[in-house]
Design a protein around this motif. Structure first.
Motif, short mmCIF file in Angstrom:
data_model
loop_
_atom_site.label_atom_id
_atom_site.label_comp_id
_atom_site.label_asym_id
_atom_site.label_seq_id
_atom_site.Cartn_x
_atom_site.Cartn_y
_atom_site.Cartn_z
N ILE A 98 0.87 -1.18 0.00
CA ILE A 98 0.00 0.00 0.00
C ILE A 98 0.91 1.23 0.00
O ILE A 98 2.09 1.14 0.34
N PRO A 99 0.39 2.39 -0.38
CA PRO A 99 1.23 3.60 -0.36
C PRO A 99 1.79 3.87 1.04
O PRO A 99 1.09 3.67 2.05
N GLN A 100 3.02 4.33 1.11
CA GLN A 100 3.65 4.63 2.40
C GLN A 100 2.84 5.66 3.18
O GLN A 100 2.72 5.55 4.40
N ALA A 101 2.26 6.63 2.49
CA ALA A 101 1.46 7.65 3.16
C ALA A 101 0.25 7.01 3.86
O ALA A 101 -0.13 7.44 4.96
N THR A 102 -0.34 6.00 3.26
CA THR A 102 -1.48 5.31 3.88
C THR A 102 -1.03 4.56 5.12
O THR A 102 -1.68 4.63 6.17
N ALA A 103 0.09 3.85 5.02
CA ALA A 103 0.62 3.14 6.19
C ALA A 103 0.95 4.13 7.31
O ALA A 103 0.65 3.88 8.48
N ASP A 104 1.53 5.27 6.95
CA ASP A 104 1.85 6.30 7.95
C ASP A 104 0.59 6.85 8.60
O ASP A 104 0.56 7.09 9.82
N ASP A 105 -0.47 7.06 7.80
CA ASP A 105 -1.74 7.53 8.37
C ASP A 105 -2.30 6.52 9.36
O ASP A 105 -2.78 6.90 10.43
N PHE A 106 -2.27 5.24 9.00
CA PHE A 106 -2.76 4.22 9.92
C PHE A 106 -1.97 4.25 11.23
O PHE A 106 -2.55 4.19 12.32
N LYS A 107 -0.66 4.33 11.13
CA LYS A 107 0.19 4.37 12.33
C LYS A 107 -0.12 5.59 13.18
O LYS A 107 -0.10 5.50 14.41
N SER A 108 -0.40 6.73 12.55
CA SER A 108 -0.70 7.95 13.31
C SER A 108 -2.00 7.80 14.11
O SER A 108 -2.19 8.49 15.10
N LEU A 109 -2.87 6.88 13.68
CA LEU A 109 -4.10 6.59 14.41
C LEU A 109 -3.89 5.55 15.51
O LEU A 109 -4.83 5.20 16.23
N GLY A 110 -2.67 5.04 15.61
CA GLY A 110 -2.39 3.99 16.59
C GLY A 110 -2.67 2.60 16.05
O GLY A 110 -2.67 1.63 16.79
N TRP A 111 -2.89 2.50 14.75
CA TRP A 111 -3.17 1.21 14.13
C TRP A 111 -1.87 0.47 13.84
O TRP A 111 -0.84 1.08 13.56
N VAL A 112 -1.95 -0.84 13.90
CA VAL A 112 -0.83 -1.70 13.52
C VAL A 112 -1.37 -2.74 12.55
O VAL A 112 -2.58 -2.93 12.42
N SER A 113 -0.45 -3.40 11.87
CA SER A 113 -0.87 -4.41 10.91
C SER A 113 -0.70 -5.81 11.48
O SER A 113 0.21 -6.06 12.26
N GLN A 114 -1.60 -6.66 11.10
CA GLN A 114 -1.51 -8.07 11.45
C GLN A 114 -1.35 -8.83 10.13
O GLN A 114 -2.22 -8.77 9.26
N GLN A 115 -0.23 -9.50 9.98
CA GLN A 115 0.10 -10.21 8.74
C GLN A 115 -0.43 -11.63 8.78
O GLN A 115 -0.31 -12.32 9.79
N GLU A 116 -1.03 -12.05 7.66
CA GLU A 116 -1.57 -13.41 7.53
C GLU A 116 -1.20 -13.95 6.16
O GLU A 116 -0.89 -13.18 5.25
N PRO A 117 -1.28 -15.26 5.98
CA PRO A 117 -1.07 -15.82 4.63
C PRO A 117 -2.19 -15.37 3.69
O PRO A 117 -3.33 -15.20 4.11
N PHE A 118 -1.85 -15.17 2.44
CA PHE A 118 -2.85 -14.80 1.44
C PHE A 118 -3.62 -16.05 1.05
O PHE A 118 -3.04 -17.04 0.65
N ARG A 119 -4.94 -15.99 1.18
CA ARG A 119 -5.78 -17.15 0.86
C ARG A 119 -6.86 -16.75 -0.12
O ARG A 119 -7.44 -15.68 -0.04
N LEU A 120 -7.11 -17.66 -1.03
CA LEU A 120 -8.23 -17.57 -1.97
C LEU A 120 -9.10 -18.78 -1.71
O LEU A 120 -8.81 -19.87 -2.20
N GLY A 121 -10.12 -18.62 -0.91
CA GLY A 121 -10.91 -19.79 -0.53
C GLY A 121 -10.01 -20.79 0.17
O GLY A 121 -9.36 -20.48 1.15
N GLY A 122 -9.92 -22.00 -0.38
CA GLY A 122 -9.09 -23.04 0.20
C GLY A 122 -7.66 -23.04 -0.31
O GLY A 122 -6.86 -23.89 0.08
#
Length: 177
Positions: free
Chosen positions: A54-78
């Motif tokens: 995602i754009p760095q500015a978007t990630a920075d905006d999320f962080k400024s709100l106190g948000w963090v990311s939770q990483q998961e495996p990419f899944r398409l159905g099964g």
């Protein structure tokens, strides 16, 4: 005058192979490096992370709100796409449904076709336009749809698939940079 005629005749005659300069001798000059390229070979594409799809500015905006990311495996159905990533951005300190979901993965044509078929068989809807093939959850399933009526949506392109919690949010997702 005779000497001048001999010099002129000698200059006009073709050179023999013995007198021609050697290609090897002229090729032994300094080496010239190829100009640098700005394209990144596919083998050097960085691994996807929650911050580089995602754009760095978007990630920075999320962080400024106190948000963090939770990483998961990419899944398409099964189907799990091991080289991809799915990220849930939100405030992990509180229980909330206010999150943003983004994902990106490389995918081959056969796996994409199989995944699309499985999703459609499960009730997902398909739309195709110039951007690629959109596969979105059935709008009757959830009340948390985007402003255009689309909820969780995959966009399949040439060699990749994107994911976002709304179709309009797909514009934020791109290949790792």
């Amino acid at each position: 005058m005779v000497i001048l005629a001999v010099i002129v005749l000698t200059a006009c005659t073709s050179t023999t192979p013995e007198s021609a300069p050697s290609v090897a001798a002229s090729a032994s000059g300094p080496a010239v490096d190829a100009p640098p390229t700005t394209a990144t070979p596919a083998s050097e594409t960085p691994d996807p992370t929650c911050e580089n799809i995602i754009p760095q500015a978007t990630a920075d905006d999320f962080k400024s709100l106190g948000w963090v990311s939770q990483q998961e495996p990419f899944r398409l159905g099964g189907t799990a796409l091991d080289e991809g990533i799915q990220c849930k951005w939100g405030d992990q300190r509180i229980a909330s449904d206010r999150v943003q979901i983004f994902g990106w993965a490389p995918i081959d044509a056969a796996t994409a076709a199989t995944a699309q078929k499985e999703l459609v068989a499960s009730g997902w809807k398909v739309e195709v336009d110039d951007n690629g093939t959109y596969v979105t959850e059935n709008p009757e399933w959830l009340g948390g749809r985007g402003v255009d009526g689309y909820g969780l949506t995959y966009l399949f392109g040439d060699g990749w698939v994107k994911l976002a919690d709304t179709r309009q949010s797909l514009i934020l997702v791109d290949a790792p940079r």
